[in-house]
Design a protein around this motif. Structure first.
Motif, short mmCIF file in Angstrom:
data_model
loop_
_atom_site.label_atom_id
_atom_site.label_comp_id
_atom_site.label_asym_id
_atom_site.label_seq_id
_atom_site.Cartn_x
_atom_site.Cartn_y
_atom_site.Cartn_z
N ARG A 146 74.62 30.07 28.31
CA ARG A 146 75.38 28.96 27.74
C ARG A 146 74.40 27.90 27.24
O ARG A 146 73.25 27.84 27.65
CB ARG A 146 76.31 28.35 28.79
N TRP A 161 75.14 21.19 31.05
CA TRP A 161 75.83 22.40 30.65
C TRP A 161 76.89 22.08 29.61
O TRP A 161 77.60 21.09 29.73
CB TRP A 161 76.54 23.04 31.84
N CYS A 162 77.01 22.92 28.62
CA CYS A 162 78.09 22.85 27.63
C CYS A 162 78.87 24.16 27.70
O CYS A 162 78.35 25.16 28.18
CB CYS A 162 77.52 22.66 26.23
N SER A 163 80.09 24.14 27.24
CA SER A 163 80.92 25.35 27.34
C SER A 163 80.55 26.41 26.31
O SER A 163 80.92 27.57 26.47
CB SER A 163 82.41 25.00 27.22
N ASP A 164 79.82 26.06 25.25
CA ASP A 164 79.47 27.03 24.20
C ASP A 164 78.54 28.11 24.73
O ASP A 164 77.58 27.83 25.45
CB ASP A 164 78.74 26.34 23.04
#
Length: 147
Positions: free
Chosen positions: A85, A45-48
């Protein structure tokens, strides 16, 4: 090297890399920055927020995008009403037979509420934390910073 699917998907994962599911962190050599498991094993997972058009938006802006902050909202044309996300790195279920997104540059997407055994998260640290760790450990880690 990375933990990916070997064999004929989805019937038989031969486990030629030593794993038919997730692998413990550090099972494969680090990259040149000393980072482990950036490709394969689990989607991270990435915050973008995910937008299918985000890279084109950056290209249209011109110049070089350095550490872009990501879009302010989410849009996936295949599911326009679902917020998603970015996920990076692929998983142990990725195979050259249908998906090469297990490479570090690969990008997927998912609903934030999604949880499966091939989705995890990506850890990061600040430059001051990296410098402190290098000082504490006598610079025995990677010779370059993670940035």
């Amino acid at each position: 090297m990375a933990n990916t699917f070997q064999g004929h998907f989805p019937e038989k994962n031969t486990g030629e890399d030593g794993f038919v599911g997730t692998a413990p962190v550090g099972s494969f050599p680090p990259n040149r920055y000393g980072l482990y498991d950036i490709a394969g094993n689990v989607w991270e997972w990435c915050s973008d927020w995910y937008r299918a058009d985000y890279y084109q938006t950056l290209a249209d802006a011109g110049g070089i995008a350095r550490n872009p902050p990501g879009p302010v909202d989410s849009f996936d044309p295949s599911e326009p009403g679902t917020k998603k996300r970015v996920q990076k790195g692929g998983s142990y279920l990725c195979t050259d037979q249908y998906c090469k997104r297990y490479m570090p540059c690969g990008r997927g997407n998912g609903e934030p509420e999604t949880g499966t055994n091939h989705v995890g998260f990506r850890c990061v640290m600040t430059q001051p934390t990296w410098d402190a760790l290098q000082k504490e450990n006598g610079s025995h880690g990677a010779s370059k910073s993670p940035n």
